[in-house]
Design an enzyme around this catalytic site. Structure first.
Site, PDB file in Angstrom:
ATOM      1  N   HIS A  15      77.538  -8.337   8.557  1.00  0.00           N
ATOM      2  CA  HIS A  15      76.685  -7.252   8.074  1.00  0.00           C
ATOM      3  C   HIS A  15      77.610  -6.233   7.398  1.00  0.00           C
ATOM      4  O   HIS A  15      78.535  -5.713   8.029  1.00  0.00           O
ATOM      5  CB  HIS A  15      75.912  -6.612   9.229  1.00  0.00           C
ATOM      6  CG  HIS A  15      74.916  -7.549   9.839  1.00  0.00           C
ATOM      7  ND1 HIS A  15      74.813  -7.761  11.199  1.00  0.00           N
ATOM      8  CD2 HIS A  15      73.981  -8.353   9.264  1.00  0.00           C
ATOM      9  CE1 HIS A  15      73.846  -8.647  11.428  1.00  0.00           C
ATOM     10  NE2 HIS A  15      73.332  -9.024  10.268  1.00  0.00           N
TER      11      HIS A  15
ATOM     12  N   GLU B 165      78.652  -2.791   9.004  1.00  0.00           N
ATOM     13  CA  GLU B 165      79.214  -2.732  10.360  1.00  0.00           C
ATOM     14  C   GLU B 165      80.732  -2.765  10.206  1.00  0.00           C
ATOM     15  O   GLU B 165      81.357  -3.823  10.147  1.00  0.00           O
ATOM     16  CB  GLU B 165      78.654  -3.889  11.200  1.00  0.00           C
ATOM     17  CG  GLU B 165      77.136  -3.748  11.356  1.00  0.00           C
ATOM     18  CD  GLU B 165      76.470  -4.862  12.165  1.00  0.00           C
ATOM     19  OE1 GLU B 165      77.180  -5.760  12.670  1.00  0.00           O
ATOM     20  OE2 GLU B 165      75.227  -4.827  12.280  1.00  0.00           O
TER      21      GLU B 165
ATOM     22  N   ASN C  97      72.776 -12.944   8.843  1.00  0.00           N
ATOM     23  CA  ASN C  97      72.874 -13.486  10.207  1.00  0.00           C
ATOM     24  C   ASN C  97      71.540 -14.012  10.746  1.00  0.00           C
ATOM     25  O   ASN C  97      71.355 -14.143  11.958  1.00  0.00           O
ATOM     26  CB  ASN C  97      73.453 -12.429  11.153  1.00  0.00           C
ATOM     27  CG  ASN C  97      74.256 -13.058  12.275  1.00  0.00           C
ATOM     28  OD1 ASN C  97      74.870 -14.104  12.089  1.00  0.00           O
ATOM     29  ND2 ASN C  97      74.250 -12.425  13.440  1.00  0.00           N
TER      30      ASN C  97
ATOM     31  N   GLU D 134      79.134  -7.256  20.182  1.00  0.00           N
ATOM     32  CA  GLU D 134      78.427  -6.081  19.651  1.00  0.00           C
ATOM     33  C   GLU D 134      79.060  -4.858  20.277  1.00  0.00           C
ATOM     34  O   GLU D 134      79.145  -4.770  21.500  1.00  0.00           O
ATOM     35  CB  GLU D 134      76.943  -6.104  20.054  1.00  0.00           C
ATOM     36  CG  GLU D 134      76.062  -7.015  19.251  1.00  0.00           C
ATOM     37  CD  GLU D 134      75.676  -6.461  17.879  1.00  0.00           C
ATOM     38  OE1 GLU D 134      76.050  -5.318  17.569  1.00  0.00           O
ATOM     39  OE2 GLU D 134      75.013  -7.208  17.131  1.00  0.00           O
TER      40      GLU D 134
END
EC number: 3.5.1.15
Lengths: 292, 292
Positions: free
Chosen positions: B14, B17, B63, B164
């Site tokens: 992404h 990010e 994703n 994450e």
């Protein structure tokens, strides 16, 4: 200014700053919240197309498109440049707008709390309002960027200013900040009502003003790639003193870069997401105490 | 699995990010940091075009493009759908890739701390690795989404998983999280090295697993517009118990909406910016203790 006749509340000037965008939606649903007896309050959604895709802008930052020379330049034709011209026309034209105050509601990933941003000429009216807000909302900080000419939407009106609230991620609603911002807008409207009714007492009070001095960029390599991050000791420390020798950045391989200025400054907009592309890691301000 | 031969670290799947994206850039600059004697470690940048414009994706969430039927569908031709097919080919093809582990580095606006995300089949190897990480990094939480087939990049490899980290705003670098993520990656690589050398002791340990149950959307009106925000009491409380009757949302006009489930759950991805458009205000998990 003798009397306030027209106020415009704006949100969504940046499409991914949800606090203002959803507040405007709320005010449109419940207009009595922003109505006052002595003046008209309108709402306005800055950049609906960018909001739809939850981005700051489509082609160009709308809130940099309001210089008179740009508004009058027929060759500028991106979505936001045209939108700026349309907004300017709808609001009566910069410098001659019948709108007394445009209040533009922004949010930021920096820990700016509740900030009032003044640019251009510092009118006593704005200073008195800011002093009132500092007293009634002790969280409020007041910044001033002494520009030759503001490029921002609120500059269409003579007494326009912006509110910046944070820290909140882009494209996210934070309920606590939403409610605080709403209360601040209410207080501002109440102040304007009292002003019109002549019930504002002109007491001399001291206002703390953070005067913008300059921007600092991230350390970058020859390709323009960022080589360091905001130092953990500086992250979220907007408005706190940064002294010569204090850590400012941390390189990716763990080296500290310190502030090399000669005197204490007060950084704002530390690590604002939208400013990476603008070459701004933070803005430095100096703290002033002014009597209003 | 007898032996790990190939590991691929991925960032920037992404484009907004930044933690993973800049970590990959760092590892490319200092490859010795990720080299281990017994296996090969490669780096890979997921979505460079989205990173350039600091957006999650250009046309479609990359994703979500890695289901076999999509990878094999010649009619899918957006930028990310083509990019997914290219990545799949480069990494040897889902289900037959010579890459043992793809570790995909994500970040989130939710307060997920350091999270390990497992999907698909729960292989004992992954559980043992997760248990090890929980022990060595007490901050680490382990989530499992029991899907029929993962749509994520890491599913190209049999033992792939995602990390994450948060809370961090999109398009922002947070130095503290950057360093913690780097240390976690180091620990994972060290574990894999020890695994290859046969020096992992197979002790029975208990792992806390947050098993994904379902998503909860924001309350919306008939037009699909959001009508409430995450309740301030729930904001940033990922992994904490949410009991029946606990406040979950706050409407724009200040009404509380409570959790009406029948048993305690543990929300994750609370107020993740990228999930507004996906109709997800949070994911609910149940807490399990498994012996590995």
């Amino acid at each position: 200014m003798n009397r306030i006749n027209k106020v415009v509340l704006v949100g969504g000037t940046h499409g991914n700053e949800f606090t203002g965008a959803y507040l405007i939606k709320k005010f449109e649903q419940y207009p009595h919240l922003i109505q006052r007896d002595s003046f008209e309050t309108l709402t306005f959604f800055g950049n609906p197309k960018a909001f739809e895709v939850a981005r700051r802008y489509i082609d160009k930052d709308l809130n940099r498109c309001f210089k008179i020379q740009d508004l009058e330049n027929p060759t500028l034709s991106t979505y936001e440049e045209i939108r700026a011209k349309d907004i300017n026309e709808m609001l009566g034209g910069k410098g001659k707008s019948p709108v007394d105050i445009i209040l533009d509601l922004h949010s930021t990933t920096s820990n700016m709390g509740l900030s009032i941003l003044l640019d251009n000429f510092l009118h006593p009216f704005n200073l008195q309002l800011a002093a009132h807000l500092s007293l009634t909302h002790p969280e409020v900080k007041v910044c001033w960027a002494p520009l030759i000419e503001s490029r921002c939407l609120q500059s269409i009106s003579e007494f326009g200013f912006a509110i910046e609230v944070g820290a909140v991620a882009q494209a996210v609603l934070n309920a606590e900040l939403f409610q605080k911002t709403e209360k601040l807008v209410e207080t501002i409207l109440d102040y304007l009502e009292a002003y019109n009714q002549g019930s504002i007492s002109q007491t001399n009070s001291t206002l703390t003003l953070y005067e913008y001095v300059k921007d600092i960029d991230y350390p970058r390599n020859d390709l323009g790639e960022i080589q360091a991050m905001i130092h953990p000791q500086l992250q979220f420390r907007d408005y706190e003193p940064l002294n010569p020798g204090d850590p400012m950045f941390l390189t990716f391989d763990g080296k500290e870069i310190v502030y090399e200025g000669e005197s204490t400054v007060y950084p704002i907009f530390i690590n604002e997401a939208a400013y990476y592309e603008k070459g701004i890691a933070m803005g430095l301000t100096e703290k002033r105490h002014v009597t209003v």
